[in-house]
Design an enzyme around this catalytic site. Structure first.
Site, PDB file in Angstrom:
ATOM      1  N   GLU A  81       0.819  -1.221   0.000  1.00 12.34           N
ATOM      2  CA  GLU A  81       0.000   0.000   0.000  1.00 12.34           C
ATOM      3  C   GLU A  81       0.851   1.269   0.000  1.00 12.34           C
ATOM      4  OE1 GLU A  81      -2.901  -0.410   3.157  1.00 12.34           O
ATOM      5  OE2 GLU A  81      -4.129  -1.681   1.878  1.00 12.34           O
TER       6      GLU A  81
ATOM      7  N   GLU B  76      -6.602  -8.218  -0.480  1.00  8.80           N
ATOM      8  CA  GLU B  76      -6.950  -8.234   0.946  1.00  8.80           C
ATOM      9  C   GLU B  76      -8.427  -7.923   1.081  1.00  8.80           C
ATOM     10  OE1 GLU B  76      -4.861  -5.521   3.493  1.00  8.80           O
ATOM     11  OE2 GLU B  76      -2.958  -5.860   2.481  1.00  8.80           O
TER      12      GLU B  76
END
Ligand code: GLA
Ligand code: ZN
Length: 688
Positions: free
Chosen positions: A158, A322
């Site tokens: 991320e 995710e």
């Protein structure tokens, strides 16, 4: 060892199921690791992202490496039939690294040097951090690059945020010099230098935006965000050098995010640009199901929008890398998924183009800030609890749908989304400061197609428009002459283009167009928006379209119509009875302009008319009430239709033709009941 053939899972015939696996948190508990292997089978999982935050477990002291535990994980996962997505560990650094090389620490926009701690907070310019990350990545690629369990690289985690340290200031200056071809006058022109005496006479005067310094120069703010994207990509490119070199056939990804308040695409980076550098788009999706602000269907629409955007970035399946099987730990309220929601929300991802359902994380941590974040294996270590069973159900379902992997779907409708536009429009000191809501506006246009089951690609301005019959371009405030000419070409060649108020106002430098609306836009729309009226949130106006009246709020453009046809008029205020909606035939194509922000009922009617006119239709029509979503993927032999009930009631849907229920192995035709949060996945053979 025999038969250790490399597995190829991307674009192949497996849907991935699994998630972030952090055995490095449990190295002193071999019993736990042994349980993991048993539970993996029971959960019907097949793929694990390993090593994301494992740097201190891999290199506990500078130059001292402890790969043995990871060797074991590779072996045991492989022996267990699993795949590994191996992460590079740059998302979080060991304490020794920041202690020895403080330059790796970030400096925030207040020019405050940050301390070691947390994660996702390194300086993206630091030569030391670049060298250290590349080095450990090389060791990982050397050691595991040929391991048959390795199926993909997960680079960092991320990527996000900004650094304002001296190294980044220097890099920014270089970026600016490069962008403006060493021409300070060009820079001062682009940034409207004389305003508040902000003309530079030396490159050294340039600084990144800051609340304690410059924030009023919009060209600077925009260029800074572009620089942050480029510098992050540059850091990523440095990370992947050894991966490309040593493992050219292993695809590379880095996980994208969504901003969560309103579930919109992450705004800190221009993912459109980033996408060019990665092989497979992956994202981390955490919608707050069952929240008290919006209906389940409203939230599902927003998820669909992001999915369609991330799929369209590369026009290929993406991976959900995710998600949570139950609740997260960081929403204001962390509500558990209600029965059936986990399967429904997972199937929605697959329906929109995901080739995976992966979780954060496999096993719930025992301590620190994520100890209450939903996971496949809870603290009870049980395969009998509700969440674990929900996960296993998704696993079994994905096994039945393995032939969906690798398929996408054709779309005749493109909806344009642009990060730079959002940055510039948000920054614009004008209009309603709280009501611009660009992304949400694009979502509202998307909603109509989502509700009507018409497939949509959400595309970038740089993408090719020519394959679409209809292009919807809401609120494209920042619109370069280059994009304008590509839109013109699209219409000239027969495309239908819809645009709205607050479009085509500034150039790519955030400088307004002078002398009225750009001529090419006037030509293709056959009219000229003269003025944009901004209303108070409680103000209302009305527009009459096709004999009916629709409510308008927040924005209304006053239009001077030249050749365009007037399709709708304002009913109130000083521009009552003037044009609000226009259409215009231009060469082989047609354009529509929506002058104001209108209620959803208008979009339904208006786009309904265009859909009819252009003969757009769902891939396979299914009759249903609102709140049921029908999405399709297409293989070489069949359409795979996902019917998803996002309402709190049982729904009856109608299949006019017989279809094959892929999950229950039976034929369905006519009225079929879909339970609350239920799904049907059916196949229809392609006829030609
Ligand atoms: C992000 C991160 C994960 C984890 C989850 C929790 O997506 O990548 O490491 O922190 O959030 O939701
Ligand atoms: Zn920095």
């Amino acid at each position: 060892m025999k038969n250790r053939e490399k597995r190829q899972v991307t674009r192949a015939h497996t849907l991935l199921h699994g998630g972030d696996y952090n055995p490095d948190q449990w190295l002193n508990r071999p019993d736990v690791l042994a349980d993991d292997l048993k539970l993996m089978k029971l959960a019907h999982t097949n793929t694990y992202s390993v090593g994301i935050f494992a740097w201190s477990a891999l290199e506990p002291e500078e130059g001292v490496y402890t790969f043995e535990w990871l060797d074991d994980i590779f072996e045991t996962i492989y022996e267990n039939g699993g795949n590994i997505i191996l992460a590079t560990p740059s998302g979080a650094r060991p304490a020794w690294l920041s202690q020895t090389y403080p330059e790796v620490l970030r400096t925030n926009e207040m020019r405050l040097k940050q301390l070691q701690g947390a994660r996702h907070n390194h300086c993206f310019s630091s030569p030391v951090y670049r060298e250290k990350t590349q080095h450990i990545n090389k060791l990982l690629a050397d050691r595991y690059g040929n391991h048959p369990a390795l199926v993909m690289w997960h680079v960092s985690n991320e990527y996000s945020g900004e650094c304002h340290c001296e190294l980044c200031q220097e890099a920014f200056k270089e970026w600016i010099k490069d962008t403006y071809h060493n021409d300070l006058t060009a820079l001062n022109d682009a940034w409207w230098g004389p305003f508040w005496s902000h003309t530079f006479n030396d490159w050294s005067q340039i600084q990144s935006p800051s609340p304690i310094g410059e924030e009023a120069v919009h060209g600077l703010n925009l260029d800074w965000l572009r620089f942050v994207t480029d510098q992050t990509i540059d850091f990523y490119k440095n990370e992947i050098v050894p991966l490309r070199e040593l493992t050219p056939s292993i695809p590379i990804t880095t996980n994208f995010m969504a901003d969560t308040d309103d579930l919109i695409p992450y705004q800190g980076l221009d993912y459109g640009k980033f996408a060019e550098h990665i092989d497979v788009i992956t994202w981390d999706g955490y919608p707050a199901w069952h929240n008290d602000r919006e209906s389940t269907a409203d939230l599902a629409m927003k998820v669909g929008f992001i999915d369609d955007l991330y799929r369209s970035l590369k026009q290929q399946p993406f991976l959900l890398l995710e998600s949570t099987p139950s609740a997260v730990n960081w929403h204001t309220v962390n509500k558990a998924k209600r029965p059936h929601m986990h399967l429904l929300s997972s199937m929605q991802m697959i329906a929109h183009g995901s080739d995976s359902i992966m979780y954060f994380q496999w096993r719930k941590s025992r301590g620190s800030s994520e100890k209450f974040h939903g996971a496949v294996v809870d603290h009870d270590n049980s395969s009998e609890n509700r969440v674990f069973k929900d996960v296993a159900e998704v696993g079994q379902t994905l096994e039945k749908l393995s032939d969906v992997a690798g398929t996408t779907r054709p779309a005749d409708v493109g909806i344009l989304y642009d990060w730079e536009n959002n940055w510039a429009l948000k920054d614009a000191q004008g209009y309603g400061l709280e009501t611009k809501r660009y992304t949400q506006t694009v979502q509202e246009h998307y909603r109509t197609f989502w509700e009507k089951d018409i497939p949509v690609d959400v595309i970038m301005k740089e993408q090719d428009f020519s394959s679409y019959k209809l292009l919807v371009v809401p609120m494209l405030y920042l619109l370069s002459l280059d994009t304008i000419s590509r839109l013109k070409e699209f219409v000239a060649n027969g495309g239908t283009l819809v645009s709205t108020y607050i479009t085509g106002i500034v150039t790519e430098h955030d400088l307004t167009y002078l002398g009225g609306w750009p001529q090419d836009l006037q030509d293709i729309f056959g009219m000229n928006p003269l003025e944009t009226d901004t209303l108070y949130p409680s103000d209302r106006n009305k527009v009459r379209y096709s004999g009916k009246e629709y409510e308008l709020k927040e924005y209304a453009s006053i239009l001077e119509v030249n050749q365009a046809k007037i399709e709708g008029e304002y009913l109130e205020d000083f521009y009552a009875n003037t044009p609000a909606i226009t259409s215009h035939s231009f060469e082989k194509g047609k354009t529509y302009y929506i002058g104001g922000r209108l209620e959803q009922a208008f979009h339904e009617e208006f786009y309904g008319d265009i859909i009819k006119e252009l003969g757009l239709s769902p891939i396979f029509p299914v009759k249903h009430e609102k709140g049921v979503s029908v999405q399709a993927r297409q293989s070489e032999t069949e359409d795979i239709i996902f019917v998803m009930n996002f309402t709190e009631e049982e729904q009856v849907v109608i299949f006019d033709k017989p279809v094959w229920d892929k999950l229950n192995d039976e034929e369905l035709v006519g009225e079929v009941t879909v339970e609350k949060y239920g799904i049907k996945v059916v196949a229809v053979p392609l006829t030609n």
